[in-house]
Motif scaffolding. Structure first.
Motif, PDB file in Angstrom:
ATOM      1  N   THR A  17       0.979  -3.348   1.944  1.00  0.00           N
ATOM      2  CA  THR A  17       1.633  -4.546   1.410  1.00  0.00           C
ATOM      3  C   THR A  17       0.632  -5.663   1.135  1.00  0.00           C
ATOM      4  O   THR A  17       0.940  -6.624   0.423  1.00  0.00           O
ATOM      5  N   ARG A  18      -0.574  -5.535   1.680  1.00  0.00           N
ATOM      6  CA  ARG A  18      -1.634  -6.488   1.364  1.00  0.00           C
ATOM      7  C   ARG A  18      -2.343  -6.108   0.071  1.00  0.00           C
ATOM      8  O   ARG A  18      -3.049  -6.922  -0.524  1.00  0.00           O
ATOM      9  N   ILE A  19      -2.158  -4.861  -0.355  1.00  0.00           N
ATOM     10  CA  ILE A  19      -2.750  -4.419  -1.620  1.00  0.00           C
ATOM     11  C   ILE A  19      -1.832  -4.753  -2.793  1.00  0.00           C
ATOM     12  O   ILE A  19      -2.280  -5.228  -3.839  1.00  0.00           O
ATOM     13  N   ALA A  20      -0.521  -4.478  -2.609  1.00  0.00           N
ATOM     14  CA  ALA A  20       0.457  -4.719  -3.680  1.00  0.00           C
ATOM     15  C   ALA A  20       1.842  -4.803  -3.059  1.00  0.00           C
ATOM     16  O   ALA A  20       2.046  -4.355  -1.917  1.00  0.00           O
ATOM     17  N   PRO A  21       2.835  -5.359  -3.763  1.00  0.00           N
ATOM     18  CA  PRO A  21       4.209  -5.347  -3.250  1.00  0.00           C
ATOM     19  C   PRO A  21       4.613  -3.923  -2.890  1.00  0.00           C
ATOM     20  O   PRO A  21       4.482  -3.005  -3.703  1.00  0.00           O
ATOM     21  N   THR A  22       5.080  -3.722  -1.654  1.00  0.00           N
ATOM     22  CA  THR A  22       5.399  -2.391  -1.146  1.00  0.00           C
ATOM     23  C   THR A  22       6.845  -2.359  -0.671  1.00  0.00           C
ATOM     24  O   THR A  22       7.260  -3.194   0.131  1.00  0.00           O
TER      25      THR A  22
END
Length: 327
Positions: free
Chosen positions: A145-150
């Motif tokens: 979730t820190r990479i992209a909306p998960t």
């Protein structure tokens, strides 16, 4: 004074070289540093989004995601069925072995690890704008979730495959397409019911689904992907025994007019160790006494009978037509 400035310049160059080396070296591991993630995440321009409620809370996802990654088998099938080409998927070769309906679709798609075990660096490198998965590991979720909306679905059993489809569709803005897929699924089963109703004693016919492992035989008769489809098809499943694992001495508890058998798993080693057990069962006198064996109504089916999404569901329906209508 000039010498001091020259010395500072040299020190700065050395520090820059060391930083570059450390960043390159870190790419050989599956650990992602916070500053690396924020650099990628913040590089995407802000845009309007829709708020999606899911197992881990709520997430605002892009209205029209363009770079989708899936890390579970249900979402993998669903995004293809909903008309979206993912940029990356987590998938194992053993799971794909019998899913010919997926292999061609995966051409050109980056593999980012095994099912539910994504390689975080590969995920990061693809710069996704949406990641879809199941609740398996909260630590992995927090990193993703820190990479992209998960968005993560609270998975309880494979019987939820339709719920997962609709949840994926809401996340992708494709609910209308999902409704059409479910409607087409229902139409196929109506056709199946119409054709199998012509079979003699159809309404009295019972069906059983067995999984053979190196530990023994297990019934797949409730709360499972295939049992849900068989019930939708109007077939009569036998009553499920109390024990999840049934010994060969009690194999008659699983007898039916038609028996579907599968002996596969997500790992090739599991499938391989089950083969001797399956051969042993076939030669056992108790097995030979089963109604389905005597009627030659035993069908070994592929591993997609365990799940996952709408594509596998249609493959199961293909098998039902093949074995129970054409056969």
């Amino acid at each position: 004074m000039i010498q001091v400035q020259h010395l500072k310049a040299i020190i700065q160059q050395i520090m820059l070289a060391m930083l570059t080396f450390l960043l390159v070296a870190s790419c050989g591991t599956n650990s992602i540093q916070p500053n690396q993630i924020s650099a990628i995440y913040s590089s995407s321009p802000a845009s309007e989004c829709r708020l999606i409620q899911h197992a881990m809370g709520e997430t605002c996802v892009p209205l029209n995601p363009q770079r989708v990654i899936t890390i579970d088998p249900f979402s993998l099938e669903n995004v293809f069925a909903l008309g979206i080409q993912p940029v990356g998927v987590a998938v194992s070769s053993a799971w794909l072995e019998e899913r010919t309906f997926l292999r061609d679709r995966l051409s050109g798609v980056e593999i980012v690890g095994n099912l539910n075990q994504p390689n975080l660096e590969k995920v990061l490198s693809l710069k996704p704008d949406l990641i879809l998965g199941l609740v398996e590991d909260e630590t992995i979720y927090s990193q993703l979730t820190r990479i992209a909306p998960t968005v993560s679905f609270d998975f309880q059993s494979s019987e939820q495959w339709k719920e997962i489809l609709m949840h994926n569709a809401m996340s992708l803005g494709k609910t209308e397409v999902a409704n059409q897929l479910i409607e087409a699924y229902g139409d196929r089963l109506k056709n199946f019911k119409a054709q199998i109703s012509l079979r003699e004693n159809f309404r009295l016919m019972t069906v059983s689904v067995l999984r053979v492992t190196n530990a023994g035989v297990s019934p797949y008769l409730s709360d499972t992907f295939c049992s849900n489809i068989l019930q939708d098809a109007g077939l009569n499943l036998i009553s499920e025994p109390e024990d999840w694992l049934v010994s060969l001495e009690r194999i008659s508890d699983l007898d039916a007019d038609v028996i579907f058998v599968w002996s596969y798993g997500y790992q090739a080693a599991i499938a391989q160790t089950a083969q001797p057990i399956l051969q042993l069962i076939r030669t056992n006198p108790l097995w030979q006494q089963l109604k389905a064996v005597q009627k030659e109504q035993i069908y070994v089916v592929p591993s997609y009978w365990i799940g996952s999404g709408i594509l596998s569901a249609n493959a199961v329906i293909d098998d039902l037509f093949e074995h129970l209508v054409k056969g």
